[in-house]
Every structure is written in C-alpha cells, then in structure tokens.
Design a protein around this motif. Structure first.
Motif, short mmCIF file in Angstrom:
data_model
loop_
_atom_site.label_atom_id
_atom_site.label_comp_id
_atom_site.label_asym_id
_atom_site.label_seq_id
_atom_site.Cartn_x
_atom_site.Cartn_y
_atom_site.Cartn_z
N GLU A 1 0.85 -1.20 0.00
CA GLU A 1 0.00 0.00 0.00
C GLU A 1 0.88 1.24 0.00
O GLU A 1 1.63 1.47 0.95
N THR A 2 0.79 2.04 -1.05
CA THR A 2 1.67 3.21 -1.16
C THR A 2 1.44 4.23 -0.05
O THR A 2 2.36 4.98 0.30
N ALA A 3 0.26 4.27 0.53
CA ALA A 3 -0.04 5.23 1.59
C ALA A 3 0.59 4.85 2.93
O ALA A 3 0.67 5.67 3.83
N VAL A 4 1.05 3.61 3.06
CA VAL A 4 1.59 3.14 4.34
C VAL A 4 3.10 3.34 4.37
O VAL A 4 3.82 2.88 3.49
N THR A 5 3.58 4.03 5.40
CA THR A 5 5.01 4.26 5.57
C THR A 5 5.57 3.59 6.82
O THR A 5 6.75 3.27 6.86
N THR A 6 4.72 3.39 7.82
CA THR A 6 5.17 2.92 9.12
C THR A 6 4.22 1.86 9.66
O THR A 6 3.00 2.00 9.54
N VAL A 7 4.80 0.82 10.26
CA VAL A 7 4.02 -0.22 10.93
C VAL A 7 4.25 -0.07 12.43
O VAL A 7 5.40 0.04 12.88
N ARG A 8 3.17 -0.05 13.19
CA ARG A 8 3.24 0.10 14.65
C ARG A 8 2.72 -1.15 15.33
O ARG A 8 1.73 -1.75 14.90
N ALA A 9 3.39 -1.53 16.41
CA ALA A 9 2.94 -2.63 17.27
C ALA A 9 2.97 -2.13 18.71
O ALA A 9 3.94 -1.48 19.11
N THR A 10 1.92 -2.41 19.46
CA THR A 10 1.88 -2.05 20.88
C THR A 10 1.81 -3.34 21.68
O THR A 10 0.98 -4.20 21.40
N ILE A 11 2.71 -3.47 22.65
CA ILE A 11 2.87 -4.74 23.37
C ILE A 11 3.04 -4.47 24.86
O ILE A 11 3.82 -3.59 25.25
N SER A 12 2.38 -5.27 25.66
CA SER A 12 2.57 -5.20 27.11
C SER A 12 4.03 -5.50 27.44
O SER A 12 4.61 -6.43 26.87
N PRO A 13 4.63 -4.76 28.38
CA PRO A 13 6.02 -5.05 28.73
C PRO A 13 6.21 -6.44 29.34
O PRO A 13 7.32 -6.96 29.35
N ASP A 14 5.13 -7.06 29.79
CA ASP A 14 5.20 -8.40 30.36
C ASP A 14 5.05 -9.51 29.31
O ASP A 14 5.23 -10.69 29.62
N ASN A 15 4.72 -9.14 28.07
CA ASN A 15 4.48 -10.14 27.03
C ASN A 15 5.82 -10.48 26.35
O ASN A 15 6.12 -10.06 25.24
N VAL A 16 6.60 -11.30 27.03
CA VAL A 16 7.94 -11.66 26.57
C VAL A 16 7.90 -12.33 25.20
O VAL A 16 8.74 -12.07 24.34
N ALA A 17 6.91 -13.19 24.98
CA ALA A 17 6.83 -13.91 23.70
C ALA A 17 6.62 -12.94 22.53
O ALA A 17 7.28 -13.06 21.49
N SER A 18 5.72 -11.99 22.70
CA SER A 18 5.46 -11.04 21.61
C SER A 18 6.65 -10.11 21.40
O SER A 18 6.98 -9.76 20.26
N LEU A 19 7.30 -9.70 22.48
CA LEU A 19 8.50 -8.87 22.34
C LEU A 19 9.58 -9.63 21.57
O LEU A 19 10.26 -9.05 20.72
N ALA A 20 9.71 -10.91 21.83
CA ALA A 20 10.69 -11.73 21.10
C ALA A 20 10.27 -11.89 19.65
O ALA A 20 11.12 -11.88 18.75
N THR A 21 8.98 -12.00 19.39
CA THR A 21 8.49 -12.19 18.03
C THR A 21 8.84 -11.00 17.15
O THR A 21 9.23 -11.18 15.99
N ILE A 22 8.74 -9.78 17.66
CA ILE A 22 8.99 -8.61 16.81
C ILE A 22 10.48 -8.32 16.63
O ILE A 22 10.84 -7.55 15.74
N SER A 23 11.32 -8.94 17.46
CA SER A 23 12.76 -8.68 17.29
C SER A 23 13.20 -9.20 15.92
O SER A 23 12.73 -10.23 15.45
N GLY A 24 14.06 -8.47 15.29
CA GLY A 24 14.52 -8.85 13.96
C GLY A 24 13.67 -8.27 12.84
O GLY A 24 14.00 -8.45 11.67
N PHE A 25 12.59 -7.57 13.18
CA PHE A 25 11.73 -6.96 12.16
C PHE A 25 11.99 -5.46 12.01
O PHE A 25 11.26 -4.78 11.31
N GLY A 26 13.00 -4.94 12.66
CA GLY A 26 13.34 -3.52 12.53
C GLY A 26 12.53 -2.59 13.40
O GLY A 26 12.58 -1.38 13.23
N PHE A 27 11.79 -3.14 14.36
CA PHE A 27 11.00 -2.29 15.25
C PHE A 27 11.91 -1.55 16.23
O PHE A 27 12.88 -2.11 16.74
#
Length: 112
Positions: free
Chosen positions: A59-85
């Motif tokens: 989508e040409t209109a999209v420039t940025t992807v945002r994710a919001t994660i609880s600081p206690d959600n270790v699994a999700s924090l690990a999942t986004i690592s390596g994606f440039g967040f």
C-alpha cells in the motif's frame, strides 16, 4: 480489518492477525496478532508478521508499521525482534493497561 491465519489442508484456524484500521494521516498502520495457546511457539506469529509487512508494503499510503505490546508479554516482544522495530514510547490502553509502542518502516524486507 482482521484476517484469520490458517494452516494445513483442513483450514485449521490457529489465530488471527490484521490491521487496526487504515493508515493515519502520516501513513502509520497499527498491527495486531494473536495465536491460540495450542499453536504457540510454532512460528505462526512470525509468519503472520511477515504477511502483515508484505501487505503494508503493497500500500503506497503506508510508511510505518506500529505494534503495541505489554512489557510483560515476553513472547510477543521476542516475536517482533529482527523486524526492525524501534521502541518509540509507551501508552495506556483501557483494556490492556501499559503498552510499549514500537514502529518499523513499512517497506522493510521481513526476515525469511
């Protein structure tokens, strides 16, 4: 817009992933994903992230992807690592409480 993640010949639903809405005025979209407990730690969340980045980049209109994660959600924090967040702040969500806010360029090539 939410899409279901499916796997296998029988179309077994393992979770869901999608965008919270259309891009905002600066081109940011927020993503969300969840994998059912029986299917966690099998790579489905990572595959969902790859697909979300592919769709955002298309989508040409999209420039940025945002994710919001609880600081206690270790699994999700690990999942986004390596994606440039990059952590850009935090916010309070009425349903989920404190969340860390991460953003990444939409055109970043997801890891294979």
């Amino acid at each position: 817009m939410v899409r279901q993640a499916v796997v296998g010949d029988k179309g077994l639903v393992v979770g869901h992933a999608g965008f919270h809405g259309p891009p905002d005025e600066v081109g940011m979209v927020e993503i969300g994903y969840s994998v059912a407990p029986d299917f966690r730690r099998q790579g489905y969340a990572r595959l969902a992230l790859i697909e979300l980045f592919r769709r955002a980049a298309a989508e040409t209109a999209v420039t940025t992807v945002r994710a919001t994660i609880s600081p206690d959600n270790v699994a999700s924090l690990a999942t986004i690592s390596g994606f440039g967040f990059v952590e850009v702040g935090e916010q309070w969500d009425e349903e989920d409480g404190r969340e860390l806010v991460f953003e990444a360029p939409a055109r970043r090539v997801p890891p294979a």
